[in-house]
Design an enzyme around this catalytic site. Structure first.
Site, mmCIF file in Angstrom:
data_model
loop_
_atom_site.group_PDB
_atom_site.id
_atom_site.type_symbol
_atom_site.label_atom_id
_atom_site.label_comp_id
_atom_site.label_asym_id
_atom_site.label_seq_id
_atom_site.Cartn_x
_atom_site.Cartn_y
_atom_site.Cartn_z
ATOM 1 C CG ASP A 100 -5.861 4.010 -11.742
ATOM 2 O OD1 ASP A 100 -5.188 4.593 -10.860
ATOM 3 O OD2 ASP A 100 -5.920 4.398 -12.921
ATOM 4 N N GLY A 109 -5.334 7.581 -5.235
ATOM 5 C CA GLY A 109 -4.929 8.977 -5.040
ATOM 6 C C GLY A 109 -6.120 9.914 -5.145
ATOM 7 C CD1 TRP A 156 -12.362 6.495 -2.395
ATOM 8 C CD2 TRP A 156 -10.854 6.982 -0.810
ATOM 9 N NE1 TRP A 156 -12.922 6.193 -1.178
ATOM 10 C CE2 TRP A 156 -12.015 6.485 -0.186
ATOM 11 C CE3 TRP A 156 -9.766 7.359 -0.006
ATOM 12 C CZ2 TRP A 156 -12.123 6.341 1.202
ATOM 13 C CZ3 TRP A 156 -9.876 7.221 1.375
ATOM 14 C CH2 TRP A 156 -11.031 6.718 1.964
ATOM 15 N NE ARG A 211 -0.320 9.950 -4.881
ATOM 16 C CZ ARG A 211 -1.120 9.644 -5.906
ATOM 17 N NH1 ARG A 211 -2.066 10.487 -6.278
ATOM 18 N NH2 ARG A 211 -0.979 8.512 -6.542
ATOM 19 C CG ASN A 261 3.270 2.162 -9.670
ATOM 20 O OD1 ASN A 261 2.553 1.181 -9.468
ATOM 21 N ND2 ASN A 261 2.815 3.229 -10.321
ATOM 22 N NE ARG A 309 2.322 6.212 -8.694
ATOM 23 C CZ ARG A 309 1.015 6.086 -8.558
ATOM 24 N NH1 ARG A 309 0.471 6.147 -7.366
ATOM 25 N NH2 ARG A 309 0.245 5.923 -9.601
ATOM 26 C CB SER A 361 -1.290 0.835 -17.288
ATOM 27 O OG SER A 361 -2.054 1.994 -17.422
#
Ligand code: FPP
Length: 259
Positions: free
Chosen positions: A25, A28, A30, A38, A73, A76, A201
């Site tokens: 994780d 994004g 970072w 991203r 995901n 997204r 998660s």
């Protein structure tokens, strides 16, 4: 770099986790910290994947499961999903020969049928090409959700009850465990989540029942070999009790009856 130079000499090779699972994780964040997209964060994250896989193989871990793409995901933005699929293909193409050379067997868990056809084909080809690997398993969780995995295991057991091949009272933990997607892999010993989040998660909820949890603030693109070794040093400093007492574990007598 040799294991000694990397700091691996701080580890007891006999007490490594057999199965390490990682929730990768922070890609994004970072990227955001650096004013980058991203997608660039995911790109750097895939470099961490390469380095961590190599380090695990070098150290002698048996199984590494990476949470590469969750069922959630899919929600997204389309461009990000597409970029993640491209990175996955790039990884499979680039690392295939290295996995074969290093006897790393690729496996996957998750709803693989939801992946785009070209990704699925490449994945299946790489799984087949590495099938003889007997030094380490790299298990990619793709379009994976643990609750869905448990629910479909229950469905299969229920089907067997309906057809009379199984009695409901025969359903126990072992029967359910073997229905899960990665039934032939050992249970998770250590579960790492990067980026400072304190959540599971929907990842390996069953398989990680007794896993040690290691939550690090390091963002995934910054998590490389040195950070892995640090995490393993911390793991080795812990006492795994599996519900027993410290005295039972230290005496080596789980019954606790020994004089
Ligand atoms: C979480 O970071 C990461 C992901 C959803 C995808 C992980 C993918 C990779 C590491 C690269 C591709 C994978 C392979 C196996 C080559 P995030 O985007 O949720 O980060 P954020 O919480 O900081 O936004």
């Amino acid at each position: 770099m040799s294991p000694t130079q990397s700091g691996a000499e701080r580890l007891d090779p006999n007490r490594l986790p057999r199965h390490l699972a990682i929730i990768m994780d922070g890609n994004g964040r970072w990227a955001k910290e650096r004013g980058l997209s991203r997608v660039k964060g995911h790109f750097e994250g895939s470099e961490s994947v390469r380095e961590v896989v190599r380090a695990c193989r070098k150290l002698g871990l048996e199984v590494l499961t990476l949470f590469a793409f969750s069922t959630e995901n899919w929600g997204r933005p389309k461009t990000e999903v597409r970029a993640l699929m491209e990175l996955l293909k790039r990884f499979l193409r680039k690392e295939r020969q290295e996995m074969i050379d290093q006897s790393i067997r690729l496996k996957s868990i998750g709803q693989i049928e939801r992946l785009p056809g070209d990704v699925r084909r490449l994945l299946e080809q790489t799984v087949a090409a590495t099938a003889k690997g007997d030094k380490m398993v790299l298990n990619l969780a793709l379009s994976y959700g643990s609750r869905a995995e448990i629910a479909s295991a229950c469905q299969r057991l229920a089907q067997r009850c309906l057809t009379g091949r199984l009695r409901p009272e025969e359903i126990d933990e072992n029967r359910l465990a073997v229905e899960l997607m990665d039934a032939d892999l050992p249970e998770v010993d250590l579960l790492i989540r990067t980026s400072g989040e304190h959540r599971l998660s929907n990842f390996l909820l069953w398989q990680a029942a007794y896993a040690e949890l290691l939550l690090t603030p390091i963002l995934w693109p910054d998590f490389r070999e040195a950070e892995l070794i640090e995490a393993l040093v911390e793991y080795q400093a812990r006492e795994r009790r599996f519900g027993l007492t410290s005295e039972q574990i230290q005496s080596g007598d789980p019954s606790g009856e020994e004089a």
